[in-house]
Design an enzyme around this catalytic site. Structure first.
Site, PDB file in Angstrom:
ATOM      1  N   ARG A 123       0.825  -1.199   0.000  1.00  0.00           N
ATOM      2  CA  ARG A 123       0.000   0.000   0.000  1.00  0.00           C
ATOM      3  C   ARG A 123       0.862   1.252   0.000  1.00  0.00           C
ATOM      4  O   ARG A 123       0.566   2.228  -0.697  1.00  0.00           O
ATOM      5  CB  ARG A 123      -0.894  -0.033   1.234  1.00  0.00           C
ATOM      6  CG  ARG A 123      -1.817   1.163   1.354  1.00  0.00           C
ATOM      7  CD  ARG A 123      -2.700   0.970   2.561  1.00  0.00           C
ATOM      8  NE  ARG A 123      -3.712   2.011   2.610  1.00  0.00           N
ATOM      9  CZ  ARG A 123      -4.824   1.913   3.290  1.00  0.00           C
ATOM     10  NH1 ARG A 123      -5.075   0.814   3.958  1.00  0.00           N
ATOM     11  NH2 ARG A 123      -5.689   2.888   3.317  1.00  0.00           N
ATOM     12  N   ASP A 183     -19.471   4.803  -0.402  1.00  0.00           N
ATOM     13  CA  ASP A 183     -19.708   3.729   0.569  1.00  0.00           C
ATOM     14  C   ASP A 183     -21.078   3.903   1.225  1.00  0.00           C
ATOM     15  O   ASP A 183     -21.822   2.932   1.419  1.00  0.00           O
ATOM     16  CB  ASP A 183     -18.632   3.736   1.670  1.00  0.00           C
ATOM     17  CG  ASP A 183     -17.235   3.677   1.120  1.00  0.00           C
ATOM     18  OD1 ASP A 183     -16.536   2.691   1.348  1.00  0.00           O
ATOM     19  OD2 ASP A 183     -16.835   4.655   0.464  1.00  0.00           O
ATOM     20  N   ARG A 186     -23.772   2.908  -1.178  1.00  0.00           N
ATOM     21  CA  ARG A 186     -23.872   1.440  -1.231  1.00  0.00           C
ATOM     22  C   ARG A 186     -24.595   0.910   0.010  1.00  0.00           C
ATOM     23  O   ARG A 186     -25.418  -0.006  -0.078  1.00  0.00           O
ATOM     24  CB  ARG A 186     -22.467   0.832  -1.322  1.00  0.00           C
ATOM     25  CG  ARG A 186     -21.789   1.026  -2.669  1.00  0.00           C
ATOM     26  CD  ARG A 186     -20.316   0.651  -2.609  1.00  0.00           C
ATOM     27  NE  ARG A 186     -19.699   0.652  -3.938  1.00  0.00           N
ATOM     28  CZ  ARG A 186     -18.405   0.800  -4.163  1.00  0.00           C
ATOM     29  NH1 ARG A 186     -17.571   0.983  -3.139  1.00  0.00           N
ATOM     30  NH2 ARG A 186     -17.932   0.779  -5.394  1.00  0.00           N
ATOM     31  N   HIS A 210     -12.233   5.304   3.282  1.00  0.00           N
ATOM     32  CA  HIS A 210     -12.855   4.691   2.109  1.00  0.00           C
ATOM     33  C   HIS A 210     -12.057   3.415   1.837  1.00  0.00           C
ATOM     34  O   HIS A 210     -11.095   3.398   1.091  1.00  0.00           O
ATOM     35  CB  HIS A 210     -12.783   5.637   0.908  1.00  0.00           C
ATOM     36  CG  HIS A 210     -13.220   4.992  -0.387  1.00  0.00           C
ATOM     37  ND1 HIS A 210     -14.468   4.460  -0.564  1.00  0.00           N
ATOM     38  CD2 HIS A 210     -12.556   4.788  -1.554  1.00  0.00           C
ATOM     39  CE1 HIS A 210     -14.565   3.970  -1.793  1.00  0.00           C
ATOM     40  NE2 HIS A 210     -13.412   4.153  -2.409  1.00  0.00           N
TER      41      HIS A 210
END
Length: 349
Positions: A123, A183, A186, A210
């Protein structure tokens, strides 16, 4: 055919040939201006960027778009394709170039550009590569539109919103990450499926990152003001016999599932960005879950950008809503902030 010197919308002089047909058709009573006051720049003409552009144009959010990317042919193709649909839109003016000069005077700059994660890449490595991309983008945007509101959609969005703030030297309220706006959408959709009620009538927020450490605020989920936590005190917990927590698990998995099926996400995030742009351009003072500067909120002591419900208007973020959170929700949010701060420590500016 005679010609005359005229001044165009950019303030530059040019020769324009007189056209008898046009002279017979109309009489010019004042000089035309291209300044609509709602110019939006989108950097990155990939799937996300173009979904945002299409959403904004077809929903009437703006009719003036500047597209910037490093791929000149794709830029030209996207611009031509959109302009061929002008008759179906509201007199759209679309520019496309690799030169950031076309972005001058933008009210909003939306950044979707970035590199994708490589197999086996950490990451932090992805963050550094995208930081290097933003080093080239943000200063150019600031140069040509110093008063713009910046909306970041590139991933990992929370960290790259922080990076934009650091690179651009901008005030905190003018740098916004698309954050958990998607998000939360959703979340509301999945709630609506379970309850058999329209998503617009299901009210609830996902906050924090997120990503995998996002926080569902079950304590605030309500239908017509009726909090589900008042009806089921264990809702969203491991002890909940109705397994409502699976909804949040599905929210987290959503992007991975869509990417697995079609290779990328585009339409939902494009619609999300269009909604945020509308709130800013219309001075709506509407509330959206976006990534913002969180130091000092909910006991967070690090300079991180994470999502909370925010009021958006011409100024960018004008207010941060202070939701009453449970101890568990607060702990999850702080854990998310600690994770962001740890990753940010390794960034090389």
């Amino acid at each position: 055919m005679s010609s005359e010197r005229v001044t165009n919308g950019n303030g530059h002089s040019e020769f324009r040939y007189a056209m008898p047909t046009m002279d017979k058709l109309m009489k010019c009573v004042q000089q035309k201006s291209d300044d609509t006051g709602n110019k939006v720049t989108v950097v990155g003409c990939g799937q996300v960027g173009m979904a945002a552009v299409f959403s904004m144009l077809t929903q009437g959010v703006t009719n003036k778009i500047a597209l910037v990317d490093v791929m000149e042919d794709k830029l030209k193709g996207e611009m031509m394709d959109l302009m061929h649909g002008s008759s179906f839109m509201r007199n759209a003016k679309i520019q496309a170039s690799t030169d950031y000069a076309i972005t001058a005077g933008s009210k909003i700059c939306i950044v979707t550009a970035g590199v994708r994660q490589r197999e086996g890449e950490s990451r932090l490595d992805l963050v550094q590569r995208n930081t290097d991309v933003l080093k080239n983008i943000i200063p150019q945007l600031v140069k040509y539109s110093p008063d713009a509101i910046f909306v970041i959609a590139s991933n990992p969005v929370d960290i790259l919103t922080y990076v934009t703030w650091k690179i651009g030297g901008l005030s905190k309220h003018r740098v916004i990450g698309s954050g958990t706006n998607l998000d939360s959408a959703r979340f509301r959709y999945l709630l609506s499926e379970k309850l058999g009620i329209a998503p617009t009538s299901c009210h609830g927020y996902i906050i924090g990152e997120h990503g995998d450490s996002s926080v569902p605020v079950w304590s605030g989920v309500n239908i017509a003001g009726v909090r589900l936590s008042d009806l089921n005190q264990k809702i969203g917990t491991a002890e909940d016999p109705e397994d409502w927590k699976q909804i949040h698990a599905d929210v987290v998995k959503s992007a991975y599932e869509v990417i697995k099926l079609k290779g990328y996400t585009s339409w939902a995030i494009g619609l999300s960005l269009s909604q945020l742009a509308r709130a800013i351009l219309c001075n709506a003072s509407s509330v959206h879950a976006v990534s913002t500067y969180l130091k000092g909120e909910h006991g967070i002591e690090d300079e991180v950008f994470l999502s909370l419900p925010c009021v958006l208007n011409h100024q960018g973020v004008s207010d941060v809503i202070r939701q009453p959170l449970t101890e568990a929700e607060t702990a999850q949010l702080r854990q998310s902030a600690a994770l962001m701060a740890k990753v940010q420590q390794g960034i090389k500016f």
